[in-house]
Design an enzyme around this catalytic site. Structure first.
Site, PDB file in Angstrom:
ATOM      1  N   LYS A 154       0.843  -1.193   0.000  1.00  0.00           N
ATOM      2  CA  LYS A 154       0.000   0.000   0.000  1.00  0.00           C
ATOM      3  C   LYS A 154       0.880   1.246   0.000  1.00  0.00           C
ATOM      4  CE  LYS A 154      -1.864   2.562   3.109  1.00  0.00           C
ATOM      5  NZ  LYS A 154      -1.803   3.841   2.388  1.00  0.00           N
ATOM      6  N   THR A 209       5.837   7.289  14.141  1.00  0.00           N
ATOM      7  CA  THR A 209       5.885   6.477  15.362  1.00  0.00           C
ATOM      8  C   THR A 209       4.474   6.277  15.905  1.00  0.00           C
ATOM      9  OG1 THR A 209       8.140   7.149  15.833  1.00  0.00           O
ATOM     10  CG2 THR A 209       6.836   6.406  17.713  1.00  0.00           C
ATOM     11  N   GLU A 229       9.732   0.849  10.742  1.00  0.00           N
ATOM     12  CA  GLU A 229      10.730   1.907  10.477  1.00  0.00           C
ATOM     13  C   GLU A 229      10.018   3.222  10.724  1.00  0.00           C
ATOM     14  OE1 GLU A 229      13.764   1.429  10.036  1.00  0.00           O
ATOM     15  OE2 GLU A 229      14.078  -0.468   9.014  1.00  0.00           O
ATOM     16  N   CYS A 263      13.370  10.678   7.459  1.00  0.00           N
ATOM     17  CA  CYS A 263      13.487  10.162   8.830  1.00  0.00           C
ATOM     18  C   CYS A 263      14.917  10.287   9.339  1.00  0.00           C
ATOM     19  CB  CYS A 263      13.022   8.715   8.878  1.00  0.00           C
ATOM     20  SG  CYS A 263      13.825   7.702   7.628  1.00  0.00           S
ATOM     21  N   GLU A 356       9.952  15.496  15.792  1.00  0.00           N
ATOM     22  CA  GLU A 356      10.360  15.318  14.402  1.00  0.00           C
ATOM     23  C   GLU A 356       9.584  16.332  13.558  1.00  0.00           C
ATOM     24  OE1 GLU A 356       8.886  11.909  12.221  1.00  0.00           O
ATOM     25  OE2 GLU A 356      10.879  11.615  11.383  1.00  0.00           O
TER      26      GLU A 356
HETATM   27  P1  NAD Z   1       2.072   7.911   8.439  1.00  0.00           P
HETATM   28  O1  NAD Z   1       2.399   7.117   9.649  1.00  0.00           O
HETATM   29  O2  NAD Z   1       1.015   8.929   8.520  1.00  0.00           O
HETATM   30  O3  NAD Z   1       1.653   6.946   7.237  1.00  0.00           O
HETATM   31  C1  NAD Z   1       2.503   5.939   6.753  1.00  0.00           C
HETATM   32  C2  NAD Z   1       1.673   4.917   5.993  1.00  0.00           C
HETATM   33  O4  NAD Z   1       0.799   4.273   6.926  1.00  0.00           O
HETATM   34  C3  NAD Z   1       0.778   5.504   4.909  1.00  0.00           C
HETATM   35  O5  NAD Z   1       0.734   4.621   3.811  1.00  0.00           O
HETATM   36  C4  NAD Z   1      -0.592   5.560   5.589  1.00  0.00           C
HETATM   37  O6  NAD Z   1      -1.657   5.476   4.699  1.00  0.00           O
HETATM   38  C5  NAD Z   1      -0.532   4.309   6.455  1.00  0.00           C
HETATM   39  N1  NAD Z   1      -1.435   4.315   7.624  1.00  0.00           N
HETATM   40  C6  NAD Z   1      -1.881   5.395   8.296  1.00  0.00           C
HETATM   41  N2  NAD Z   1      -2.713   5.002   9.297  1.00  0.00           N
HETATM   42  C7  NAD Z   1      -2.774   3.658   9.249  1.00  0.00           C
HETATM   43  C8  NAD Z   1      -3.435   2.662  10.019  1.00  0.00           C
HETATM   44  N3  NAD Z   1      -4.208   2.988  11.045  1.00  0.00           N
HETATM   45  N4  NAD Z   1      -3.248   1.365   9.704  1.00  0.00           N
HETATM   46  C9  NAD Z   1      -2.443   1.006   8.688  1.00  0.00           C
HETATM   47  N5  NAD Z   1      -1.789   1.902   7.907  1.00  0.00           N
HETATM   48  C10 NAD Z   1      -1.933   3.208   8.197  1.00  0.00           C
HETATM   49  O7  NAD Z   1       3.465   8.537   7.941  1.00  0.00           O
HETATM   50  P2  NAD Z   1       3.730   9.545   6.737  1.00  0.00           P
HETATM   51  O8  NAD Z   1       3.236  10.889   7.161  1.00  0.00           O
HETATM   52  O9  NAD Z   1       3.257   8.954   5.450  1.00  0.00           O
HETATM   53  O10 NAD Z   1       5.327   9.515   6.669  1.00  0.00           O
HETATM   54  C11 NAD Z   1       6.123  10.278   7.499  1.00  0.00           C
HETATM   55  C12 NAD Z   1       6.663   9.486   8.676  1.00  0.00           C
HETATM   56  O11 NAD Z   1       7.361   8.317   8.192  1.00  0.00           O
HETATM   57  C13 NAD Z   1       7.685  10.245   9.484  1.00  0.00           C
HETATM   58  O12 NAD Z   1       7.465  10.056  10.857  1.00  0.00           O
HETATM   59  C14 NAD Z   1       9.020   9.596   9.080  1.00  0.00           C
HETATM   60  O13 NAD Z   1      10.042   9.712  10.034  1.00  0.00           O
HETATM   61  C15 NAD Z   1       8.606   8.193   8.876  1.00  0.00           C
HETATM   62  N6  NAD Z   1       9.593   7.494   8.050  1.00  0.00           N
HETATM   63  C16 NAD Z   1      10.438   6.576   8.633  1.00  0.00           C
HETATM   64  C17 NAD Z   1      11.420   5.934   7.871  1.00  0.00           C
HETATM   65  C18 NAD Z   1      12.370   4.937   8.475  1.00  0.00           C
HETATM   66  O14 NAD Z   1      12.939   4.153   7.693  1.00  0.00           O
HETATM   67  N7  NAD Z   1      12.557   4.881   9.775  1.00  0.00           N
HETATM   68  C19 NAD Z   1      11.537   6.239   6.517  1.00  0.00           C
HETATM   69  C20 NAD Z   1      10.671   7.174   5.973  1.00  0.00           C
HETATM   70  C21 NAD Z   1       9.697   7.791   6.736  1.00  0.00           C
END
Ligand code: NAD
Length: 456
Positions: A154, A209, A229, A263, A356
């Site tokens: 997804k 997170t 991650e 991140c 963050e």
């Molecule tokens: P997010 O947590 O809002 O969403 C991430 C994904 O999860 C999206 O595809 C979203 O549709 C899905 N999602 C949201 N709610 C869900 C639920 N209840 N159940 C299942 N899936 C769900 O994050 P974002 O805003 O898309 O991305 C930014 C975040 O990602 C930042 O915190 C960043 O640090 C983190 N990130 C971490 C890494 C790493 O490798 N550690 C890499 C890139 C981004």
């Protein structure tokens, strides 16, 4: 079916409408993936390897198209977008070597033969954020497919276009349709089905997170395997004995790459007090020199933020008391622009130092000695990455051992090499992606004892 509009963040224009997958359609896709799992795991290792290499070659042949799609959908500078597409190709090639090397062990036991098998899990659900749509997808699906699993993926609602193209390329390469499926949709609908549907045996989640905790709680109901991650609040520690010119010249790259939506962004710069003023003098022209603008231009180093909503959340961090030391430039007009910004918070509890931001804002603070640098670096719930600038090898090693983070670089801001492990300490995640051990994370170990003596 509902649809969502995909927006170009550099122009704020709608560029495509994408159908969103419903919960029922997600379940049907998961069930097809489950039905396809036995035949995919039965493909001979050499043939699975060949299919992954053909997928890599298809990505390579389509690299410029994928990169241009990411420029339009995510606002990434074209040079970065080419690197991202190339990363998917390289990760596929790297894990294409795995099927033939997935071997079990023979362990000596009395009265028989004991062997272990590395078995695929079945269906793996990969949930991807919007900040690096291509690489993060590849880090999940490439080792999962190599280990003999089928994959449902997804992409984030805001950035589905390159993932959809990758699914077409997989098909062109000969990967069966139900072995790798991309399901654009909402986290609360499709992502949730990955967590709840019992046929999905592992969820690989990259994102915030906050959502990661919900995924972990949901997966716990079925003791479902999970790799997380998550976020980061990474420190770039500059000691007085460092090559200050190089540290200052590269610091913008360490935090403003992908407009800080990374991140691994070093969004805190900790500078040893005796060189703080000199470092700031050197940092100012480096920040002002960051080329912000049209992501399609070859010379552009930083593009826009992903959405108007995200820009508002980044801007809100400047509402507090922390002084803005200086900023770079950003275009006017449509698009979700935000200039590279340097702040100097006085209070260690300032959200600029603890949260963050996920945008192009960096907080610079002084420290007195090694112990304080380590304490400040660790004063966060996160533990993903960071940099240490020093000319003293002993100090580099001491501080590397002291900082609680999964990925550190000395005199560099490199965070990701696909053949080395990547992941976080503390609330930055669980498990590791990439590197030689990632394939094992997509297998279960089965132990079988065969009696040769007719004993019990
Ligand atoms: P997010 O947590 O809002 O969403 C991430 C994904 O999860 C999206 O595809 C979203 O549709 C899905 N999602 C949201 N709610 C869900 C639920 N209840 N159940 C299942 N899936 C769900 O994050 P974002 O805003 O898309 O991305 C930014 C975040 O990602 C930042 O915190 C960043 O640090 C983190 N990130 C971490 C890494 C790493 O490798 N550690 C890499 C890139 C981004």
């Amino acid at each position: 079916m509902t649809a969502c509009q995909v927006v170009n963040p550099a122009t704020a224009e709608v560029i495509r409408t994408v159908e969103l997958t419903s919960a029922e359609a997600a379940d049907a896709a998961i069930e097809r993936a489950s039905a396809a799992a036995p035949s995919w795991r039965a493909v001979a290792p050499g043939d699975r390897a060949r299919l992954l290499r053909r997928f890599a070659d298809a990505v390579d042949a389509d690299l410029e198209n994928l990169a241009q799609l990411e420029v339009a959908n995510s606002g990434h500078p074209i040079g970065n977008a080419r690197w991202e597409a190339g990363n998917v190709r390289d990760v596929l090639h790297y894990y294409a070597a795995a099927p033939e090397r997935l071997i079990g062990k023979q362990i000596p036991v009395p009265g028989g033969v004991n062997i272990t098998f590395a078995e695929p899990l079945g269906v793996v659900g990969v949930i991807v954020p919007w900040n690096f749509p291509m690489p993060i997808a590849g880090w999940g699906f490439a080792p999962a497919l190599a280990a003999g699993n089928t994959v449902v993926l997804k992409p984030a609602e805001l950035t589905p276009l390159t993932a959809l193209r990758l699914a077409e390329l997989a098909r062109e390469a000969g990967i069966p349709q139900d072995v790798f499926q991309v399901l654009p949709g909402k986290g609360s609908v499709v992502g949730r089905r990955f967590v709840e549907h019992p046929a999905v045996r592992k969820v690989v989640f990259t994102g915030s997170t906050e959502v990661g905790k919900q995924i972990m709680a949901g997966c716990s109901q079925q003791v479902k395997r999970v790799t997380l991650e998550l976020g980061g609040k990474n420190a770039n520690i500059v000691f007085a004995d460092a090559d200050l010119e190089r540290a200052a010249a590269t610091a913008p790259y360490g935090v403003f790459d992908n407009a800080g939506q990374d991140c691994c962004a070093r969004s805190r710069i900790l500078v040893q007090a005796e060189v703080y003023d000199r470092f700031m003098e050197l940092l100012e022209p480096a920040v002002k020199g960051v080329v912000v603008g049209d992501p399609g231009e070859e010379s552009t180093e930083m593009g826009p933020l992903i959405s108007a909503e995200h820009r508002a959340s980044v801007a809100a961090y400047l509402d507090g008391a922390a002084p803005v030391a200086f900023t770079g430039s950003a275009p006017e007009g449509p698009g979700f622009w935000f200039p590279p910004t340097v702040v100097t918070p006085r209070d260690v509890t300032d959200p600029l130092l603890t949260e963050e931001i996920f945008g192009p804002i960096v907080a610079v603070v002084p420290f007195s000695d090694e112990a304080e640098a380590i304490a400040l670096a660790n004063d966060t719930e996160y533990g993903l990455s960071g940099s240490i600038w020093t000319s003293d090898v002993g100090r580099a090693l001491r501080v590397s051992r002291g900082v609680e983070a999964g990925n550190l670089s000395v005199n560099s801001h490199a965070s990701v090499r696909y053949w080395t492990p990547f992941g976080g300490f503390k609330q930055s995640g669980l498990g590791r992606e990439l590197g030689p051990d990632a394939v094992e994370a997509f297998t279960e170990t089965k132990n079988v004892f065969i009696s040769t003596e007719g004993n019990r």
